[in-house]
Design an enzyme around this catalytic site. Structure first.
Site, PDB file in Angstrom:
ATOM      1  N   ASP A 117       0.840  -1.209   0.000  1.00  0.00           N
ATOM      2  CA  ASP A 117       0.000   0.000   0.000  1.00  0.00           C
ATOM      3  C   ASP A 117       0.875   1.258   0.000  1.00  0.00           C
ATOM      4  O   ASP A 117       0.368   2.378  -0.039  1.00  0.00           O
ATOM      5  CB  ASP A 117      -1.018  -0.005   1.150  1.00  0.00           C
ATOM      6  CG  ASP A 117      -0.381  -0.010   2.524  1.00  0.00           C
ATOM      7  OD1 ASP A 117       0.859  -0.147   2.631  1.00  0.00           O
ATOM      8  OD2 ASP A 117      -1.133   0.120   3.517  1.00  0.00           O
ATOM      9  N   SER A 118       2.204   1.065  -0.031  1.00  0.00           N
ATOM     10  CA  SER A 118       3.128   2.171  -0.307  1.00  0.00           C
ATOM     11  C   SER A 118       2.814   2.787  -1.667  1.00  0.00           C
ATOM     12  O   SER A 118       3.275   3.893  -1.962  1.00  0.00           O
ATOM     13  CB  SER A 118       4.580   1.681  -0.268  1.00  0.00           C
ATOM     14  OG  SER A 118       4.749   0.530  -1.077  1.00  0.00           O
TER      15      SER A 118
ATOM     16  N   ASP B 228      -0.921  -6.146   0.184  1.00  0.00           N
ATOM     17  CA  ASP B 228      -1.326  -5.500   1.431  1.00  0.00           C
ATOM     18  C   ASP B 228      -2.838  -5.358   1.478  1.00  0.00           C
ATOM     19  O   ASP B 228      -3.459  -4.982   0.474  1.00  0.00           O
ATOM     20  CB  ASP B 228      -0.745  -4.073   1.496  1.00  0.00           C
ATOM     21  CG  ASP B 228       0.577  -3.987   2.233  1.00  0.00           C
ATOM     22  OD1 ASP B 228       0.840  -4.845   3.098  1.00  0.00           O
ATOM     23  OD2 ASP B 228       1.342  -3.043   1.940  1.00  0.00           O
TER      24      ASP B 228
ATOM     25  N   LYS C 292      -1.074  -9.328   3.424  1.00  0.00           N
ATOM     26  CA  LYS C 292      -0.316  -8.773   4.544  1.00  0.00           C
ATOM     27  C   LYS C 292      -1.199  -7.802   5.321  1.00  0.00           C
ATOM     28  O   LYS C 292      -1.903  -6.996   4.734  1.00  0.00           O
ATOM     29  CB  LYS C 292       0.963  -8.083   4.072  1.00  0.00           C
ATOM     30  CG  LYS C 292       1.767  -7.442   5.205  1.00  0.00           C
ATOM     31  CD  LYS C 292       3.209  -7.163   4.819  1.00  0.00           C
ATOM     32  CE  LYS C 292       3.436  -5.940   3.983  1.00  0.00           C
ATOM     33  NZ  LYS C 292       3.032  -4.670   4.661  1.00  0.00           N
TER      34      LYS C 292
ATOM     35  N   GLU D 250      -1.228  -5.234   8.991  1.00  0.00           N
ATOM     36  CA  GLU D 250      -0.400  -4.556   9.995  1.00  0.00           C
ATOM     37  C   GLU D 250      -1.051  -4.656  11.370  1.00  0.00           C
ATOM     38  O   GLU D 250      -2.198  -4.237  11.549  1.00  0.00           O
ATOM     39  CB  GLU D 250      -0.252  -3.071   9.630  1.00  0.00           C
ATOM     40  CG  GLU D 250       0.473  -2.822   8.316  1.00  0.00           C
ATOM     41  CD  GLU D 250       0.643  -1.333   8.015  1.00  0.00           C
ATOM     42  OE1 GLU D 250       0.307  -0.490   8.871  1.00  0.00           O
ATOM     43  OE2 GLU D 250       1.123  -1.023   6.914  1.00  0.00           O
TER      44      GLU D 250
ATOM     45  N   GLU E  15       9.466  -3.720  10.385  1.00  0.00           N
ATOM     46  CA  GLU E  15       9.883  -2.451   9.775  1.00  0.00           C
ATOM     47  C   GLU E  15      10.421  -1.501  10.840  1.00  0.00           C
ATOM     48  O   GLU E  15       9.758  -1.260  11.863  1.00  0.00           O
ATOM     49  CB  GLU E  15       8.682  -1.817   9.042  1.00  0.00           C
ATOM     50  CG  GLU E  15       9.022  -0.462   8.415  1.00  0.00           C
ATOM     51  CD  GLU E  15       7.970   0.041   7.427  1.00  0.00           C
ATOM     52  OE1 GLU E  15       7.020  -0.693   7.095  1.00  0.00           O
ATOM     53  OE2 GLU E  15       8.114   1.200   6.989  1.00  0.00           O
TER      54      GLU E  15
HETATM   55  O1  KIV Z   1       3.674  -1.071   1.487  1.00  0.00           O
HETATM   56  C1  KIV Z   1       4.860  -1.438   1.524  1.00  0.00           C
HETATM   57  O2  KIV Z   1       5.665  -1.197   0.607  1.00  0.00           O
HETATM   58  C2  KIV Z   1       5.303  -2.198   2.693  1.00  0.00           C
HETATM   59  C3  KIV Z   1       6.765  -2.498   2.844  1.00  0.00           C
HETATM   60  C4  KIV Z   1       7.533  -1.261   3.121  1.00  0.00           C
HETATM   61  C5  KIV Z   1       7.021  -3.560   3.857  1.00  0.00           C
HETATM   62  O3  KIV Z   1       4.482  -2.553   3.505  1.00  0.00           O
HETATM   63 NA    NA Z   2       2.492  -1.600   3.323  1.00  0.00          NA
END
Ligand code: KIV
Ligand code: NA
EC number: 2.1.2.11
Length: 268
Positions: A45-46, A88, A116, A118, A185
């Site tokens: 989600d980056s 994510d 994934k 969090e 992280e």
């Molecule tokens: O969204 C992302 O790119 C991430 C990584 C930095 C682990 O969650």
């Molecule tokens: Na992320």
């Protein structure tokens, strides 16, 4: 060669071979990453920051994740040895079991092989449900960007001994609940190494030192395309006149041989 699966990742950890993880959000880079030997592609989600231009990951929604996961899945399928695709689940899309299952269904049907999420032990009911229904889960601890407002910024986590002990206990609880992978992280290198050694599942680090089983970076960061503040844990692989393909190959090679991350990329 066959594709990368969850058992492949477990085997790599058992054989003490480092695992290369990288974000990608489209078909072109997914294929390039897999062809460079990246084992896990994270549709992170980056993308809210690097693709959409937001200043956090909070605005990203499930439809964005579905769109980019589908793009990545098509590119990855063209690679000689496809990677495992991890997607994510975005901010506020997995707070209840029902919501979590629906979000996971969408990205898995778009082509993800794993999701994934969090958070720490509050996620256990969601992880149990996903695991029962055959959805592999990666948990993400330490600096969890979706919680930036609660954390008060993008800061290193687990610095004092109580926080460190809690993170270790949460990691073990998440493994017991069925997660197949864990991201740490911005965690002190020593703590990340301790957690990695205490778990059977592979641990993926970003700003977590060299003692984890795997490394992940944001694609734009490792290609030196990061404008403004560059985090300490980032290394630009687009040096020495390299092509993008050579930079990706150098990233994989440096993760595998332990050159990356160096001590300077971690936190004491
Ligand atoms: O969204 C992302 O790119 C991430 C990584 C930095 C682990 O969650
Ligand atoms: Na992320």
């Amino acid at each position: 060669m066959t594709t990368i699966t969850i058992p492949t990742l477990a085997k790599l950890k058992a054989e003490q071979e480092k695992i290369a993880v990288l974000t990608a959000y489209d078909a072109t880079f997914a294929q390039l990453a897999a062809d460079a030997g990246v084992e896990v592609i994270l549709v992170g989600d980056s993308l809210g920051m690097v693709l959409q231009g937001h200043s956090s990951t909070l605005p990203v929604n499930i439809d964005d994740m579905v769109y980019h996961t589908a793009c990545v899945a098509r590119g990855n399928a063209r690679a000689e040895r496809p990677a495992l695709i991890m997607a994510d689940l975005p901010f506020m899309s997995y707070g209840t079991i029902e919501q979590c299952l629906e979000s996971a269904r969408k990205v898995m049907q778009a082509g993800a092989h794993m999701v994934k999420v969090e958070g720490d032990d509050w996620l256990i009911p969601m992880i149990t449900s996903l695991t029962r229904q055959g959805v592999p889960v990666c948990a993400h601890l330490g600096l969890t960007p979706q919680a930036v407002n609660k954390l008060g910024g993008y800061k290193v986590q687990g610095r004092d001994s109580d926080a460190a002990d809690a993170m270790l206990a949460h990691s073990q609880a998440l493994e017991a609940a069925g997660v197949d992978l864990l991201v740490l992280e911005c965690v002190p290198s020593e703590l990340a190494a301790r957690i990695s050694a205490s778990l059977t599942i592979p641990v993926v680090g970003i700003g977590a030192g060299a003692g984890t089983d795997a490394q992940v970076l944001v694609l734009q960061d490792m290609l030196g395309l990061n404008s403004g503040h560059v985090p300490k844990f980032v290394k630009n692989f687009m040096t020495d006149g390299r092509t993008v393909q050579q930079a990706l190959a150098a990233y994989v090679a440096e993760v595998k041989d332990g050159t990356f991350p160096a001590a300077e990329h971690g936190f004491a």
